[in-house]
Design a protein around this motif. Structure first.
Motif, short mmCIF file in Angstrom:
data_model
loop_
_atom_site.label_atom_id
_atom_site.label_comp_id
_atom_site.label_asym_id
_atom_site.label_seq_id
_atom_site.Cartn_x
_atom_site.Cartn_y
_atom_site.Cartn_z
N ALA A 174 4.29 5.13 -4.58
CA ALA A 174 4.57 5.61 -3.23
C ALA A 174 4.43 7.12 -3.16
CB ALA A 174 5.97 5.18 -2.81
N SER A 175 4.97 7.75 -4.15
CA SER A 175 4.89 9.20 -4.21
C SER A 175 3.43 9.68 -4.28
CB SER A 175 5.69 9.70 -5.41
OG SER A 175 5.36 11.01 -5.72
N GLU A 176 2.64 8.94 -5.05
CA GLU A 176 1.23 9.28 -5.15
C GLU A 176 0.51 9.14 -3.81
OE1 GLU A 176 -0.42 7.12 -8.50
OE2 GLU A 176 0.53 8.65 -9.76
N ASP A 236 7.13 14.37 -5.49
CA ASP A 236 7.86 14.17 -6.73
C ASP A 236 8.59 12.84 -6.63
OD1 ASP A 236 9.48 14.15 -8.90
OD2 ASP A 236 10.77 15.80 -8.22
N PRO A 237 8.19 11.86 -7.45
CA PRO A 237 8.81 10.52 -7.31
C PRO A 237 10.32 10.56 -7.52
CG PRO A 237 7.40 10.66 -9.28
CD PRO A 237 7.15 11.89 -8.48
N GLY A 284 10.19 1.58 -12.55
CA GLY A 284 8.95 0.90 -12.17
C GLY A 284 7.88 1.81 -11.60
N GLN A 285 6.83 1.11 -11.25
CA GLN A 285 5.63 1.78 -10.78
C GLN A 285 5.73 2.09 -9.29
OE1 GLN A 285 3.00 2.76 -12.65
NE2 GLN A 285 2.19 3.58 -10.74
N THR A 286 6.53 1.31 -8.57
CA THR A 286 6.52 1.38 -7.11
C THR A 286 6.80 2.77 -6.57
OG1 THR A 286 7.52 -0.79 -7.31
CG2 THR A 286 7.26 0.09 -5.09
N ILE A 287 7.88 3.37 -7.06
CA ILE A 287 8.25 4.68 -6.52
C ILE A 287 7.16 5.70 -6.86
CG2 ILE A 287 9.93 6.54 -6.67
CD1 ILE A 287 12.04 4.33 -7.18
N TYR A 320 16.25 10.90 -2.73
CA TYR A 320 16.37 10.96 -1.27
C TYR A 320 16.84 9.61 -0.73
CZ TYR A 320 14.99 10.99 3.65
OH TYR A 320 14.99 10.86 5.01
N TYR A 321 16.15 8.55 -1.12
CA TYR A 321 16.52 7.23 -0.59
C TYR A 321 17.88 6.77 -1.11
CZ TYR A 321 12.17 6.59 1.87
OH TYR A 321 11.14 6.71 2.76
N THR A 322 18.18 7.17 -2.33
CA THR A 322 19.49 6.80 -2.86
C THR A 322 20.59 7.42 -1.98
OG1 THR A 322 18.63 6.62 -5.09
CG2 THR A 322 20.99 7.00 -4.87
#
Length: 960
Positions: free
Chosen positions: A86-88, A117-118, A80-83, A124-126
């Motif tokens: 967020a990275s942007e 870097d998305p 998706g776009q979310t990550i 990282y979150y994983t």
RNA sequence: GCGGGGGUUUCCGAGCCUGGUCAAAGGAGCAAGGCUUAGGACCUUGUCGCGUAGGCGUUCGUGGGUUCAAAUCCCACCUCCCGCACCA
């Protein structure tokens, strides 16, 4: 604090080392496959996730203890776009956002830098979240873990979409969106300054012939065409004559611009003011009758075509506009229209509604006293009438083929028929203005080339309803929600041009969107372990391989040869899928019912055989934090990591589950969590005492009571867990059972009995699914073998149910209650308390009354007396008997059926003996001398002659 | 607007489907007592009102109704929350 954390870490390590949650197929064991919707890897898991996941875990642990082979896998959603977004924001240096990352998520500076870097951010979150999930004590089989942009998973999704497309469920189409012409992109709800929640509306255009052109009048109520009397245009607005596709239309200038974005070819021929049209006439598309074009200032050219037709009998605004012209003919003179023409216009009734006459619009206008077409009350009048007519209106005899039908049934038919006859068309527009964040006015654009999942397909819907029917939904009330979602669902765009995800295999510029790549991934869990361990290359995962595994299509040898996956491995994967599928239980928050959970059903129906459709779906409420909606931006956000660090995993789990069940929304309150933590700690202390002190082996009635009530606890907890009523289950397993233990130790005046330890052995197992770490620790101190996580779930043992023992304790409790009630009312400080139990003859009458009441539903006095007279002994004291009978009848009639049957079954209680056995206890509790007599004991001490008040289950009391 | 879920005693929250055992579970808070006399520990009791004998009276959003009996069933109304699409 230290204590609980130490215990938790210890057992998490032990479980992992012993691999007890790794589940492999075992044909001799009943399987149970439970799943939790994977969370997005764009932030830390929070206590809201934990609420849902704890329900799944508690269920998994419960089923495991019941002897099922339980698989609880976990994965991560990267799509998706979310990550990317967020990275942007990190890249752009969004201060507020970065602060939240630092302060709420606890991201370190050197990590933060890499978030540009998305993919790094997602991993990282994983990694962080995996640790948290471990710390929560979830019983996950990690060998099956994956994330959704993994090449092997991409292959799986490619297979899914290929097959969906072949079945006709993925189609190419057009789609209206709210669109900013300046930014050239769709304007989602979150990108708007104004107009939140506004979506494109589809207007029906009814085409009225005018010379060699059409005037397409826009309406939401095409059925009212049978009541048309004239056309309205705004005299002062700009209109155009334009070539629209292959026809000539006259429409407002603004609408001609809008239509350009709606897949129409528009060529403007000429522009003019609306007044040019006034006084001309068009032909009705129904019967060709001429209809005058009249001026109306209510007509808004910013809305749809800027041409409307008039139905004064049923549309208040039309009636008002007409009345205005009739009242002020001067307006007409401006356009040199003969006033008698307007005077002669009569509203044409065409819808019948209960409670209204011929002209409902006129009635409503009068009811509300609407002044004219500019009065703000117009809207209210329109709404009120429209609602009535839509729901209960019936078309009158002047409505052609549709006569006699309900407005709300006939609407779509009319639109379709009219389109076919080329007298209707459609146009999209926004009912309210939408302004985007850059303050641009938005319009509707019809996007082309978009890929859709055809959830509108009626056959597919029907089959999905079958799937819903054959599954179990908890709570039951959610089922009707699912049903309405299935009905309501339309085609869903399933691809995007940006973000992470799997590319559409036949059109690689599109990426399959998040909600569309997470519908059947549970099947992937069943085989991912092998892909990982046996080093299967993504390229080997051809559609034929998945066909073989999931549908048994093709021959093993051919598929194996072609894919270069060994026969044996391929067969093993197929078997593993067949073993675990279907999903036995999937649980999520209720917000996913209108999308994910329903898609999950649809897609299983499309791609899997009926025996692989989901078995059970559980739904729960949404967590609030201290009474408010959780939100990172509002600073109202609790990560699971923080909760565990502060209160421990078991406390967090229990506090969450005690919050709510069903579709109710639980509330996270730190005060409550702290409280649960204290309770768990004192539970742990209590356990140690019980374990260390158990020695007294003697047992009696009281022990019978303890094991009897425990059976009921086991039953209640088990039944509620089966239905995912986790709150009730935990409440019983923890608090109610604790209260049983309290009563026992109070009555026994001792904690040193081995019966207590034996009972505790049941209790601790009831609690294990909820607070697994503490229970594991206690279990290990109990001279038991193995993990409590794998121990046998307590079984309800009917033989241990002892109604007499239970009734004895109820008697003691109620005697104690009554006594203290008297003490309270009289304020006596008791020195001596005498109890008088009911005489034999009273019991006989009582039993008779009970029996009659059970057999006939109620007892009445005459019937009971007749029974009494049949008994020689009772007959002799008829007067006393009659008095007593009327005394008890009311109470017995008020009892519920179960209570009556229990009492009947229990029969006569030897109350004197029960009380005598409890004499020491009563003396201690009341701090007084206790004497016990049967009421007719001639030697009793009874100065106020209370003894005669004794009733079965209610001894008389004398206090001094 | 459409769809879904609610409104219970100080608070949280059961009960409602299958009417009576409901002044209404359980937890929290508060009060009293005990224990300890340091504890966010533990144990009892009370917590709608009245009550010198185990009782009585008034309560479950509002107003009606059904019933011997309603928090529970029926009707109407008031009111709060959630979802509504390309966005996870």
């Amino acid at each position: 604090m230290e204590l609980l954390h130490r215990i938790e870490a210890k057992w998490q390590k032990a479980w992992e080392k012993a691999k007890i949650f790794e589940a492999d197929p075992n044909p001799n064991q009943k399987k149970c496959f439970v799943t939790f919707p994977y969370s997005y890897a764009n932030g830390p898991v929070h206590v809201g996730h934990a609420f849902t996941a704890t329900r799944v875990d508690a269920y998994a642990r419960f089923k495991r203890m019941q002897g099922h082979n339980v698989l609880f896998p976990w994965a991560w959603h990267w799509t998706g776009q979310t990550i990317v977004g967020a990275s942007e924001r990190v890249k752009l240096g969004d201060k507020q956002f970065i602060r939240a990352l630092r302060e709420i998520d606890g991201v370190l500076e050197e990590e933060l830098k890499k978030f540009v870097d998305p993919v790094y951010m997602a991993s990282y979150y994983t990694n962080e979240n995996r640790r948290t999930i471990h710390q929560a004590g979830f019983s996950v089989d990690w060998r099956r873990e994956f994330y959704t942009t993994m090449p092997a998973f991409n292959k799986f999704i490619e297979w899914q979409y290929k097959r969906l497309r072949e079945k006709g469920y993925v189609i190419k189409g057009t789609h209206p969106v709210v669109w900013c012409p300046r930014c050239e992109s769709p304007t989602g709800d979150h990108d708007r300054q104004e107009g939140e929640g506004v979506t494109p509306e589809e207007y029906t255009l009814i085409k009225f012939r005018y010379e060699d052109t059409y005037l397409p009048a826009a309406t939401f109520r095409p059925e009212t065409i049978y009541g048309v009397t004239n056309i309205w245009v705004n005299p002062d607005a700009n209109y155009v004559e334009a070539e629209v596709d292959s026809e000539k239309w006259i429409i407002s200038e603004t609408s001609s611009n809008k239509l350009k974005e709606q897949k129409r070819k528009i060529v403007i021929i000429r522009c003019f003011k609306g007044k040019k049209l006034i006084g001309k006439s068009v032909a009705s598309p129904i019967d060709g009758e001429p209809l005058p074009i009249l001026p109306a200032i209510f007509v808004n050219v910013g809305n749809a075509t800027g041409v409307v037709y008039s139905v004064p009998a049923h549309a208040p605004v039309d009636w008002l506009a007409l009345r205005d012209l009739q009242r002020y003919p001067a307006i007409l003179e401006k356009y040199s229209i003969d006033p008698t023409l307007v005077k002669n216009i009569r509203p044409i009734p065409m819808i019948h509604i209960e409670g209204f006459g011929q002209f409902p619009a006129i009635e409503v206008v009068e009811q509300l006293d609407v002044k004219d077409q500019c009065d703000p009350k117009v809207e209210k009048a329109t709404k009120r009438l429209y609602k009535k007519e839509f729901h209960s209106g019936i078309l009158k005899e002047n409505c052609g083929n549709y006569t006699g039908r309900l407005v709300h049934d006939v609407k779509t038919d009319i639109v379709n028929d009219f389109k076919e006859r080329n007298i209707a068309d459609i146009m999209f527009d926004l009912p309210q203005p939408v302004i985007d964040k850059s303050l641009h006015q938005c319009i509707v654009k019809v996007l082309e080339g978009q890929w859709f999942i055809k959830y509108s397909d009626s056959k597919w819907k029907r089959k999905t309803k079958d799937a819903l029917n054959q599954s179990t939904i908890y709570p039951e009330t959610a089922a009707s929600w699912f049903l309405s979602v299935i009905d309501w669902l339309r085609d869903k765009p399933c691809t995007r041009k940006s973000g992470l995800g799997t590319r559409l295999p036949w059109n690689r510029e599109w990426i399959i969107e998040t909600l569309s790549d997470s519908t059947i991934y549970m099947a992937f869990y069943t085989i991912n372990k092998y892909i990982d361990q046996r080093g299967i290359e993504p390229s080997q995962l051809t559609p034929e391989v998945f066909d073989y595994i999931f549908s048994g299509k093709g021959s093993l040898r051919t598929v194996a040869n072609k894919s270069k996956i060994s026969n044996q491995l391929l067969k093993t994967m197929r078997d593993e899928f067949l073993y675990w599928y279907p999903v036995d239980m999937r649980n999520s928050a209720k917000e996913l019912i209108p999308n994910h959970l329903t898609f999950f059903l649809f897609q299983h129906v499309a791609l899997f055989a009926a025996e692989h459709w989901p078995k059970t779906i559980g739904v729960n409420g949404m967590l609030t934090i201290e009474g408010k909606k959780m939100g990172k931006s509002k600073g109202n956000f609790v990560t699971l990591r923080n909760a565990i660090e502060e209160y421990g995993a078991d406390s967090t789990r229990c506090a969450l589950l005690l919050g709510a069940e069903g579709m109710n929304d639980p509330d996270w309150r730190s005060e409550n969590v702290q409280d649960v933590k204290n309770k768990l700690e004192s539970f742990y202390r209590l356990a140690k005492i019980i374990i260390n002190k158990a020695k007294d082996e003697k047992t009696g009635q009281l022990e019978d009571w303890l094991f009897s009530v425990l059976q009921n606890r086991v039953k209640v907890v088990t039944e509620n867990m089966e239905m995912l009523k986790t709150r009730t289950a935990l409440e019983n397993a923890f608090f109610e059972t604790w209260n049983d233990f309290r009563w026992y130790t109070r009555r026994k005046a001792s904690m040193e009995t081995s019966a207590l330890l034996k009972a505790f052995n049941i209790w601790i197992r009831l609690l294990a699914p909820f607070a697994p770490h503490v229970c594991e620790e206690i279990w290990s101190k109990m001279n038991t073998k193995g993990f409590i996580s794998l121990a046998k779930w307590p079984k309800y043992d009917r033989k241990k149910v002892n109604p007499i023992a239970e009734e004895n304790e109820i008697l003691i409790k109620s005697v104690l209650d009554d006594t203290s009630n008297i003490i309270r009312a009289t304020k006596i400080k008791p020195k001596k308390v005498c109890y008088f139990t009911a005489a034999q003859w009273k019991w006989e009458i009582y039993q008779k009354a009970l029996k009659i009441s059970i057999e006939k539903g109620t007892v009445d006095k005459s019937y009971l007396m007749a029974e009494i007279f049949r008994d020689e002994k009772l007959k002799k004291q008829a007067e006393k008997a009659a008095k007593f009978a009327s005394n008890i009848i009311e109470k017995i009639n008020q009892m519920g059926r179960t209570r009556k049957t229990t009492l009947m079954m229990v029969g006569k209680l030897d109350e004197a003996m029960v009380l005598t056995n409890a004499k020491k206890f009563l003396e201690q509790e009341l701090n007084a001398e206790i004497q016990i007599y049967i009421e007719d004991n001639p030697h009793r001490y009874d100065p106020k002659n209370r003894g005669k008040l004794a009733k079965p289950f209610k001894p008389a009391i004398y206090i001094e």
